[in-house]
Write a protein that holds these residues in place. Structure first.
Motif: not given
Length: 177
Positions: A114-124
């Motif tokens: 499973m690959l989950v990518r978090v957007e830069l806008t919510v990198k925290r």
């Protein structure tokens, strides 16, 4: 105003007008506090005080520059731990944590990855998302949680001169406007 409830004979006396102004202020304070008590019953509407109380219960330490919304998301991610975990409930929790467009999930069930990518806008929220996925996903999955860095499509609207003024790290890891 409180003076609207008084009899007409005392409504226009200066001393009573002064008392009414003070009482109106006190009544407003009581109403505001009652409203806060009602709002603090639910995480989604909790005030700073209500979120701080839940953070203390959950042993969470907020970042110095956290907004009330990000603190709510962090509390929500820890508070709502209900079994059994399903793929749908995991996606719902990620949506609460990162927002509707704040992440993407690629599940390859044939290879157990499973690959989950978090957007830069919510990198925290990357660490919180990682903790959430590790807790909710089956133990036999290889899980990779990472940031979705700026892509070529995002950068192509900038000239070389504009990009030259930025550092590589800024180009890669910061939200470009």
């Amino acid at each position: 105003m409180i003076k609207d409830y008084w009899i007409e004979a005392i409504q226009n006396i200066k001393e009573f007008e002064s008392i009414g102004i003070i009482e109106d202020g006190e009544i407003k304070k009581v109403n505001d506090e009652l409203s806060n008590i009602i709002n603090d019953q639910f995480i989604q509407t909790a005030t700073e005080e209500g979120i701080a109380r839940r953070e203390k219960i959950l042993n969470l330490t907020p970042f110095a520059d956290d907004t009330l919304e990000s603190r709510r998301f962090r509390v929500l991610s820890k508070w709502g731990d209900g079994l059994p975990y399903t793929y749908r409930s995991m996606i719902e929790r990620l949506t609460q944590l990162c927002g509707e467009d704040g992440f993407s999930v690629q599940l390859n069930s044939n290879e157990y990855t499973m690959l989950v990518r978090v957007e830069l806008t919510v990198k925290r929220m990357e660490d919180e998302a990682r903790n959430l996925i590790r807790k909710m996903a089956p133990a036999n999955l290889v899980i990779n949680v990472e940031l979705r860095y700026n892509q070529h499509g995002t950068l192509k609207r900038y000239t070389h001169r504009q990009l030259k003024a930025m550092t590589h790290k800024h180009i890669r890891e910061e939200v470009l406007k």
